[in-house]
Design a protein around this motif. Structure first.
Motif, PDB file in Angstrom:
ATOM      1  N   GLY A  14     -14.536 -28.755  -0.349  1.00  0.00           N
ATOM      2  CA  GLY A  14     -13.389 -28.429   0.493  1.00  0.00           C
ATOM      3  C   GLY A  14     -12.905 -26.993   0.152  1.00  0.00           C
ATOM      4  O   GLY A  14     -11.964 -26.718   0.724  1.00  0.00           O
ATOM      5  N   TYR A  15     -13.367 -26.356  -0.842  1.00  0.00           N
ATOM      6  CA  TYR A  15     -12.788 -25.162  -0.943  1.00  0.00           C
ATOM      7  C   TYR A  15     -13.755 -23.972  -0.958  1.00  0.00           C
ATOM      8  O   TYR A  15     -15.012 -24.159  -1.158  1.00  0.00           O
ATOM      9  N   ILE A  16     -13.188 -22.761  -0.859  1.00  0.00           N
ATOM     10  CA  ILE A  16     -14.272 -21.438  -0.935  1.00  0.00           C
ATOM     11  C   ILE A  16     -13.402 -20.525  -1.711  1.00  0.00           C
ATOM     12  O   ILE A  16     -12.238 -20.349  -1.604  1.00  0.00           O
ATOM     13  N   TYR A  17     -14.131 -19.788  -2.409  1.00  0.00           N
ATOM     14  CA  TYR A  17     -13.711 -18.593  -3.222  1.00  0.00           C
ATOM     15  C   TYR A  17     -14.239 -17.279  -2.468  1.00  0.00           C
ATOM     16  O   TYR A  17     -15.324 -17.124  -2.211  1.00  0.00           O
ATOM     17  N   ILE A  18     -13.265 -16.402  -2.078  1.00  0.00           N
ATOM     18  CA  ILE A  18     -13.408 -15.215  -1.528  1.00  0.00           C
ATOM     19  C   ILE A  18     -12.995 -14.113  -2.391  1.00  0.00           C
ATOM     20  O   ILE A  18     -12.154 -14.140  -3.034  1.00  0.00           O
ATOM     21  N   PRO A  19     -14.268 -13.335  -2.819  1.00  0.00           N
ATOM     22  CA  PRO A  19     -14.401 -12.390  -3.764  1.00  0.00           C
ATOM     23  C   PRO A  19     -13.467 -11.477  -3.724  1.00  0.00           C
ATOM     24  O   PRO A  19     -12.861 -11.183  -2.729  1.00  0.00           O
ATOM     25  N   ILE A  20     -12.767 -10.880  -4.806  1.00  0.00           N
ATOM     26  CA  ILE A  20     -11.814  -9.778  -4.957  1.00  0.00           C
ATOM     27  C   ILE A  20     -12.022  -8.487  -4.127  1.00  0.00           C
ATOM     28  O   ILE A  20     -11.235  -7.919  -3.161  1.00  0.00           O
ATOM     29  N   ARG A  21     -13.346  -8.222  -4.009  1.00  0.00           N
ATOM     30  CA  ARG A  21     -13.656  -6.853  -3.233  1.00  0.00           C
ATOM     31  C   ARG A  21     -13.504  -7.252  -1.855  1.00  0.00           C
ATOM     32  O   ARG A  21     -13.050  -6.140  -1.193  1.00  0.00           O
ATOM     33  N   TRP A  22     -13.817  -8.376  -1.169  1.00  0.00           N
ATOM     34  CA  TRP A  22     -13.427  -8.644   0.204  1.00  0.00           C
ATOM     35  C   TRP A  22     -11.877  -8.706   0.248  1.00  0.00           C
ATOM     36  O   TRP A  22     -11.369  -8.269   1.501  1.00  0.00           O
ATOM     37  N   ARG A  23     -11.200  -9.534  -0.699  1.00  0.00           N
ATOM     38  CA  ARG A  23      -9.591  -9.579  -0.406  1.00  0.00           C
ATOM     39  C   ARG A  23      -9.076  -8.227  -0.018  1.00  0.00           C
ATOM     40  O   ARG A  23      -8.151  -7.735   0.335  1.00  0.00           O
ATOM     41  N   GLU A  24      -9.544  -7.392  -1.134  1.00  0.00           N
ATOM     42  CA  GLU A  24      -8.906  -5.966  -1.167  1.00  0.00           C
ATOM     43  C   GLU A  24      -9.389  -5.164   0.050  1.00  0.00           C
ATOM     44  O   GLU A  24      -8.513  -4.709   0.571  1.00  0.00           O
ATOM     45  N   GLU A  25     -10.625  -5.166   0.538  1.00  0.00           N
ATOM     46  CA  GLU A  25     -11.180  -4.620   1.584  1.00  0.00           C
ATOM     47  C   GLU A  25     -10.179  -4.911   2.872  1.00  0.00           C
ATOM     48  O   GLU A  25      -9.925  -4.381   3.850  1.00  0.00           O
TER      49      GLU A  25
END
Length: 93
Positions: A14-25
């Protein structure tokens, strides 16, 4: 489009981790709200607030795919794709 090799989403958790580089971009910070929707058995995550569901990004970049949405999915394992031009995270078979 970019595929994150060797990373998969298992919808039973039920969860997904969005890497920091994509969150920043994509200018998505911890605590930001994102839209989540399912179209043709593909999960779309982006900043569109008119999507069926919205979720908050945790401090570590995780978000939970709503149970109602997970129950609609036909498959259990999805590859994670990034569409840079549209600032979307896509989970597809």
């Amino acid at each position: 489009m970019y595929k994150l090799e060797d990373k998969y989403y298992d919808n039973e958790r039920g969860y997904i981790y969005i890497p920091i580089r994509w969150r920043e971009e994509f200018a998505i910070s911890n605590g930001s709200i994102v839209g989540i929707d399912c179209e043709d058995d593909v999960i779309i995550i982006d900043k569109n607030m008119t999507r069926e569901f919205t979720q908050k990004i945790s401090k570590r970049g995780a978000l939970t795919i709503p149970l109602e949405l997970r129950q609609k999915l036909k498959h259990k394992i999805y590859s994670i794709y990034i569409i840079h031009s549209e600032e979307k995270v896509i989970l597809a078979v």
